[in-house]
Design a protein around this motif. Structure first.
Motif: not given
Length: 307
Positions: A98-115
């Motif tokens: 799923s493309l929507t799963r990919f993009q929301i997972t990618a943003w969550t991993i990037m921004i969540g891990s950064a914060l």
């Protein structure tokens, strides 16, 4: 007491033995292994943040990279445990990527891990007073807008697909046969058995492929690239790289001086928003002729792994 859930599907023979052992896939109760893996991952991220203190060898950017990889590995472990696929978190109920799963997972991993990395690194910094000050990090409105766009798109996409699952294709056998001729290794009966309404599906999560994220969802266009998906994938990857680079450069500095996440430019928010509008617009319009008088096909029984 016997479980009320369906039996867990057999472990694929091609799955390495060490993966089966590490995740406890051959045990009746598998969630405990995942809990321990998550605890170990948390310990690694804390240790990485601790090594960003002045005089220690690790930069905040280095700790972020370790945290991001650790979170991604935990997500991969979740996918392996449930669907026996490293990318299982990206696979939908129709056994397609799923493309929507990919993009929301990618943003969550990037921004969540950064914060997470910035907050923990500040907590270990001697010039930052207390946990409250360490966690006093400003997240710009543009970041919340981006996450809101991603989340809202996921919800709307799910609603659109649910509506398409409730309608039947006109001349279903002919549509299934046409779809089968355009997909290598597929046959008409399998297409008919695995479809949900007018949506194409696979029989097994192992059949999910990366190209699912760029191809159409319906029987009529499952073998073709979906321009809305291609555009959203391109802009998502581009935005991830751009914002990731800005984060990386910012995290080269002293943790005590990092008090806020970088803001996204209005142009980037517009690009992401437009790509999601185009994606949802192409998804909303049915590509497969439907029969309004046909009764919906019964949904296949859920295959729930044991807890």
């Amino acid at each position: 007491m016997p479980s009320s859930r369906a039996a867990r599907r057999p472990i694929p023979s091609e799955l390495p033995g060490w993966v089966v052992w590490l995740l406890g896939l051959n045990l009746p109760e598998t969630n405990k292994r995942l809990v321990w893996i998550t605890i170990l991952g948390s310990a690694i991220t804390v240790a990485a943040a601790a090594y960003t203190a002045p005089g220690r060898p690790l930069s905040v950017a280095g700790a972020w990279a370790i945290t991001m990889v650790t979170v991604a590995l935990v997500c991969a472990a979740m996918g392996l445990q449930r669907l026996y696929r490293v990318g299982g978190i990206l696979i939908s109920e129709r056994n397609v990527m799923s493309l929507t799963r990919f993009q929301i997972t990618a943003w969550t991993i990037m921004i969540g891990s950064a914060l997470l990395t910035i907050g923990m690194s500040r907590a270990f910094h001697p010039e930052v007073n207390g946990v409250t000050e360490a966690l006093d990090i400003v997240v710009p409105d543009e970041v919340w807008q981006l996450l809101g766009i991603a989340s809202g798109s996921t919800v709307l996409s799910t609603m659109i697909k649910r509506n398409k699952e409730s309608v039947e294709p006109a001349n279903s056998p002919d549509v299934a046969a046409r779809t089968a001729t355009m997909i290598q290794g597929e046959d008409a009966q399998a297409v008919e058995d695995n479809r949900r309404g007018i949506l194409y599906g696979n029989s097994d999560p192992r059949d999910a492929r990366f190209m699912d994220m760029l191809e159409g969802d319906e029987l009529a266009n499952a073998a073709f690239l979906d321009v809305g998906k291609v555009q959203m994938f391109f802009f998502t990857v581009m935005s991830l790289l751009m914002y990731g680079t800005v984060l990386w450069v910012m995290m080269q500095g002293d943790a005590g001086m990092i008090t806020q996440m970088p803001a996204l430019t209005p142009a980037m928010i517009k690009i992401v928003g437009i790509s999601h509008v185009a994606y949802l617009g192409t998804k909303f319009v049915p590509q497969t002729p439907t029969d309004a008088n046909a009764k919906p096909k019964p949904a296949p029984p859920a295959e729930n792994p044991e807890e």
